[in-house]
Design a protein around this motif. Sequence first.
Motif, PDB file in Angstrom:
ATOM      1  N   UNK A 156     -59.926  37.152  -0.443  1.00  0.00           N
ATOM      2  CA  UNK A 156     -58.531  37.141  -0.681  1.00  0.00           C
ATOM      3  C   UNK A 156     -58.116  38.298  -1.652  1.00  0.00           C
ATOM      4  N   UNK A 157     -58.669  38.320  -2.931  1.00  0.00           N
ATOM      5  CA  UNK A 157     -58.558  39.385  -3.677  1.00  0.00           C
ATOM      6  C   UNK A 157     -58.742  40.693  -3.416  1.00  0.00           C
ATOM      7  N   UNK A 158     -59.795  40.856  -2.781  1.00  0.00           N
ATOM      8  CA  UNK A 158     -60.419  42.270  -2.462  1.00  0.00           C
ATOM      9  C   UNK A 158     -59.497  42.824  -1.052  1.00  0.00           C
ATOM     10  N   UNK A 159     -59.138  41.855  -0.123  1.00  0.00           N
ATOM     11  CA  UNK A 159     -58.734  42.304   1.045  1.00  0.00           C
ATOM     12  C   UNK A 159     -56.796  42.613   0.737  1.00  0.00           C
ATOM     13  N   UNK A 160     -56.417  41.759  -0.544  1.00  0.00           N
ATOM     14  CA  UNK A 160     -55.067  42.074  -1.027  1.00  0.00           C
ATOM     15  C   UNK A 160     -54.823  43.443  -1.407  1.00  0.00           C
ATOM     16  N   UNK A 161     -55.668  44.089  -2.000  1.00  0.00           N
ATOM     17  CA  UNK A 161     -55.777  45.699  -2.417  1.00  0.00           C
ATOM     18  C   UNK A 161     -56.137  46.555  -1.223  1.00  0.00           C
ATOM     19  N   UNK A 162     -57.235  46.092  -0.486  1.00  0.00           N
ATOM     20  CA  UNK A 162     -57.531  46.969   0.806  1.00  0.00           C
ATOM     21  C   UNK A 162     -56.511  46.927   1.662  1.00  0.00           C
ATOM     22  N   UNK A 163     -55.743  46.012   2.097  1.00  0.00           N
ATOM     23  CA  UNK A 163     -54.802  46.083   3.253  1.00  0.00           C
ATOM     24  C   UNK A 163     -53.598  46.896   2.763  1.00  0.00           C
ATOM     25  N   UNK A 164     -53.360  47.258   1.465  1.00  0.00           N
ATOM     26  CA  UNK A 164     -52.272  48.014   0.846  1.00  0.00           C
ATOM     27  C   UNK A 164     -52.599  49.551   1.585  1.00  0.00           C
ATOM     28  N   UNK A 165     -53.752  49.783   1.724  1.00  0.00           N
ATOM     29  CA  UNK A 165     -54.115  51.327   2.271  1.00  0.00           C
ATOM     30  C   UNK A 165     -54.156  51.445   3.654  1.00  0.00           C
ATOM     31  N   UNK A 166     -53.987  50.208   4.337  1.00  0.00           N
ATOM     32  CA  UNK A 166     -54.376  50.391   5.878  1.00  0.00           C
ATOM     33  C   UNK A 166     -52.894  50.723   6.553  1.00  0.00           C
ATOM     34  N   UNK A 167     -53.037  51.221   7.630  1.00  0.00           N
ATOM     35  CA  UNK A 167     -51.570  51.503   8.623  1.00  0.00           C
ATOM     36  C   UNK A 167     -51.108  50.489   9.209  1.00  0.00           C
ATOM     37  N   UNK A 168     -50.980  49.257   8.677  1.00  0.00           N
ATOM     38  CA  UNK A 168     -50.730  48.133   9.551  1.00  0.00           C
ATOM     39  C   UNK A 168     -50.111  47.116   8.456  1.00  0.00           C
ATOM     40  N   UNK A 169     -49.209  46.293   8.971  1.00  0.00           N
ATOM     41  CA  UNK A 169     -48.518  45.048   8.381  1.00  0.00           C
ATOM     42  C   UNK A 169     -49.451  43.660   8.471  1.00  0.00           C
ATOM     43  N   UNK A 170     -49.538  42.905   7.272  1.00  0.00           N
ATOM     44  CA  UNK A 170     -50.468  41.705   7.566  1.00  0.00           C
ATOM     45  C   UNK A 170     -49.869  40.966   6.666  1.00  0.00           C
ATOM     46  N   UNK A 171     -50.059  39.503   7.201  1.00  0.00           N
ATOM     47  CA  UNK A 171     -49.767  38.427   6.535  1.00  0.00           C
ATOM     48  C   UNK A 171     -51.290  38.022   5.938  1.00  0.00           C
ATOM     49  N   UNK A 172     -51.288  37.752   4.593  1.00  0.00           N
ATOM     50  CA  UNK A 172     -52.825  37.535   4.388  1.00  0.00           C
ATOM     51  C   UNK A 172     -52.751  35.889   3.650  1.00  0.00           C
ATOM     52  N   UNK A 173     -53.361  35.106   4.563  1.00  0.00           N
ATOM     53  CA  UNK A 173     -53.153  33.442   4.021  1.00  0.00           C
ATOM     54  C   UNK A 173     -54.554  32.987   3.892  1.00  0.00           C
ATOM     55  N   UNK A 174     -54.619  31.682   3.727  1.00  0.00           N
ATOM     56  CA  UNK A 174     -55.875  30.873   3.481  1.00  0.00           C
ATOM     57  C   UNK A 174     -55.556  29.434   3.624  1.00  0.00           C
ATOM     58  N   UNK A 175     -56.773  28.716   3.012  1.00  0.00           N
ATOM     59  CA  UNK A 175     -56.760  27.521   2.873  1.00  0.00           C
ATOM     60  C   UNK A 175     -55.499  26.738   2.114  1.00  0.00           C
ATOM     61  N   UNK A 176     -55.377  25.250   2.163  1.00  0.00           N
ATOM     62  CA  UNK A 176     -54.326  24.826   1.192  1.00  0.00           C
ATOM     63  C   UNK A 176     -54.806  25.114  -0.376  1.00  0.00           C
TER      64      UNK A 176
END
Length: 426
Positions: free
Chosen positions: A89-109
């Motif tokens: 969750x933490x690493x991908x939050x930063x990673x996806x800011x540099x990628x050319x797409x929009x994402x919803x990053x979610x997880x377990x309850x």
Amino acid sequence: MSPNILLTKPGKTANGAIQLTGSKSECNRALIIEALSNSKVKVQNVSDAADTVLLHGILKSGKVNTVLAASEIENPISEVNIGPAGTAMRFLTAYFTLQPEEVILTGSARMKQRPIGILVDALRELGAEIDYVENEGFPPIHIKGNLEQKTNRISIKGNISSQYITALLLIAAKLPQGLELQIEGELTSRPYVEMTLAMLAQAGIQHNWNDNVISIANQDFKETELPVEPDWSAASYWFSIAALADEAELFLGGLTAYSLQGDSVITEIMANFGISSEFKDGGVYLKKEAKAISKKLFNMKKCPDLAQTVIVVCAALGHEATFTGLETLKIKETDRVAALQNELAKMGVKLIEDNEQYTLDCSGKFIPQRMFINTYDDHRMAMAFAPLALLIPELEVEDAKVVEKSYPAFWTDLEKVGFVVSPLAP
């Protein structure tokens, strides 16, 4: 939730050889580095921990689980569900800011209860577009990629989670202006930040660390291979087994005396309990030796993932030690402080909190004939308490598959040294 298991251990000895999986902490960093390098960097000895398998799949696929179709959204938004994987969750939050797409990053309850606001605020300051989908400060989050950098100087609190800092450092070299990261206050889990910087250096990314400022310029990764060591966090449970056994001789293959992992300090901690560590033959030999325990204060600030292991060992041995540096335990897979208090109470031991100091009161300790361990969806609760089967005739552990998060072969490995692992009917 998977079926429970019943653990028993005929005899009080532990002898055998174990080959541990690759370090989840190292491997998750290495996989992000590999992805950011456009595969110039190749990862060796990828861990089979569930969190790492999930992260690897997300990064390798280039695409994600589902697509959210909404009339008001011009472009479809991909959804990435990382389940209970906090590091991802933490690493991908930063990673996806540099990628050319929009994402919803979610997880377990539980993941939706774990704070992400400090990291999001830092990324927003850099220029990232991130919105909260449900609750302010918590996942799920909506990330719009292609970050346009506004500044290269930001600050972040050092006493919350080193994973926030690592997430920023991993993307720093890809930022057009680089990054100057000022750490406010005392740095929790410093060895994990040092691990990140050492792995980046292996991949060709240089840094400067002066006082409380870490600087990384915009630069390219080099073609290289990143080897992943076996997991010292997983090794800690074998030290625990050795400490609770009457006699123990164990060999853990692949571990070295010079490790990037802060949890290798378990060799020093467990020396207090009479466990010697001898590095030879491509691994480490553990041996139980008679020794009176004298150390009363354990500071776990640099190695919080060892806290459950060490606290349970002390409780089982009736050693009334005091622990500091447990601040981050309350925002892990579960509130680990509360979980420890609940489970230790089942054997009459209290873990008493007093202004960030935690002391064991073993005056009411007893050894029950049978004990049930709640795991709270936390792999480390299962593995930290499992060695108690050396003392408790019947130890029932909830949700056996919870260990797959970091150490899928744990129960099989226990059987190699004489534990009896019996699945129970749901």
